[in-house]
Design a protein around this motif. Sequence first.
Motif, PDB file in Angstrom:
ATOM      1  N   THR A   1      -2.056  12.514  -0.931  1.00 18.59           N
ATOM      2  CA  THR A   1      -1.272  11.807  -1.943  1.00 18.59           C
ATOM      3  C   THR A   1      -1.493  12.529  -3.266  1.00 18.59           C
ATOM      4  O   THR A   1      -2.631  12.773  -3.667  1.00 18.59           O
ATOM      5  CB  THR A   1      -1.715  10.332  -2.037  1.00 18.59           C
TER       6      THR A   1
ATOM      7  N   ALA B   1       1.216   6.447   4.471  1.00 18.29           N
ATOM      8  CA  ALA B   1       0.215   7.412   4.968  1.00 18.29           C
ATOM      9  C   ALA B   1       0.772   8.823   4.818  1.00 18.29           C
ATOM     10  O   ALA B   1       1.962   9.061   5.025  1.00 18.29           O
ATOM     11  CB  ALA B   1      -0.094   7.112   6.428  1.00 18.29           C
TER      12      ALA B   1
ATOM     13  N   ARG C   1       0.827  -1.210   0.000  1.00 15.69           N
ATOM     14  CA  ARG C   1       0.000   0.000   0.000  1.00 15.69           C
ATOM     15  C   ARG C   1       0.857   1.254   0.000  1.00 15.69           C
ATOM     16  O   ARG C   1       2.060   1.223   0.218  1.00 15.69           O
ATOM     17  CB  ARG C   1      -0.896  -0.024   1.259  1.00 15.69           C
TER      18      ARG C   1
ATOM     19  N   ILE D   1      -8.367   7.594   0.943  1.00 14.14           N
ATOM     20  CA  ILE D   1      -7.019   8.182   0.914  1.00 14.14           C
ATOM     21  C   ILE D   1      -7.135   9.563   0.280  1.00 14.14           C
ATOM     22  O   ILE D   1      -7.457   9.672  -0.914  1.00 14.14           O
ATOM     23  CB  ILE D   1      -6.060   7.302   0.069  1.00 14.14           C
TER      24      ILE D   1
END
Length: 319
Positions: A31, A27, A24, A55
Amino acid sequence: MGITEQTIVEQFPFWRAALVPRGRLPAAPVTVFVGCGTSYNLALSLAAAANGAGIAAIAVPAREWLDRPTAYWPRWQEASVVALSRSGETTETVAAAAASRAAGIHVTGITCAEGSSLAAESDRVVHAETHPLEGIVMTSSASLMLLMGLQIIGVTVGEDVVAAAEAALAATNTAADALIAGRSHFVYLGGGALYGVALEGALKLLEMSQTYAQAFHPLEYRHGPISLLDERTVAIMLYGDARPDDEAVLVGEMQAKGALVLGFGGPGDVSVPLGVAPALAGLAALPALQLLGERVAGAKGLDTVQPRHLTKVVMLASA
Ligand SMILES: O=P(O)(O)OC[C@H]1O[C@](O)(CO)[C@@H](O)[C@@H]1O
């Protein structure tokens, strides 16, 4: 069958080979998906899909991220960057990755060129092999980068979407020639993660067939662009899951004004069912959109291996 068409219809074994665990994204407060051309269209789709998967994400053209990141995210150094590039050599994308990294940002490179400059500028490389005959026009590699992008945002991509894409391609192939006969104006409509895919469908058609094509969010089309619609129009509707009824009403309006409609996941003069989860609809439809570009080019007698003014990698001395 020409070489470009070969790279479209023979892409699915490469998809199957790409169905491996990918891990993945790190964090981060945001993004940022960056790329150029096709890769930017994919970035747009992936940013919307990432938001849908929880996200926080935006898409920015690579050169914009390089030149003015604060126009897109004020605390841009807090971002995580995902840079997409088939070749891994597009000047702006490589430079955007390098500048991000120099600012301490984690860079994930999504590419079909494992030993590329982008790979060298990435903290993590996500890679898949594409069709070896692929030329200037991005076909199989575009699908693969969308597939890999979905994997790293946590969307499960499995055999079902490969089969759905193959079926959508076959259905579009059967209908394409009759649908496009005598038509010269192409409109692609899609919302959310399907907007980037609509843009990519339009770009493919434009690059391959030198035919003006545009993409819009579906209901935006009624606010001005509809004035161009007539019996020369083919509309490609990528139905979403939020308001498919409103999109079907729009399709009815377009048909009444003379358009022929190719509907993915909903009604049209030609209706192509997709039968996958909403997050996978764009991926399932993309090869069919690529083929449509090839068919329009064929109807105009154009060679899609050497499209006018295009090169496989766009380099820039100043970036
Ligand atoms: O994914 P890459 O290799 O960076 O290439 C992006 C390029 O692809 C295109 O979309 C099509 O060739 C160009 O507009 C752009 O320069």
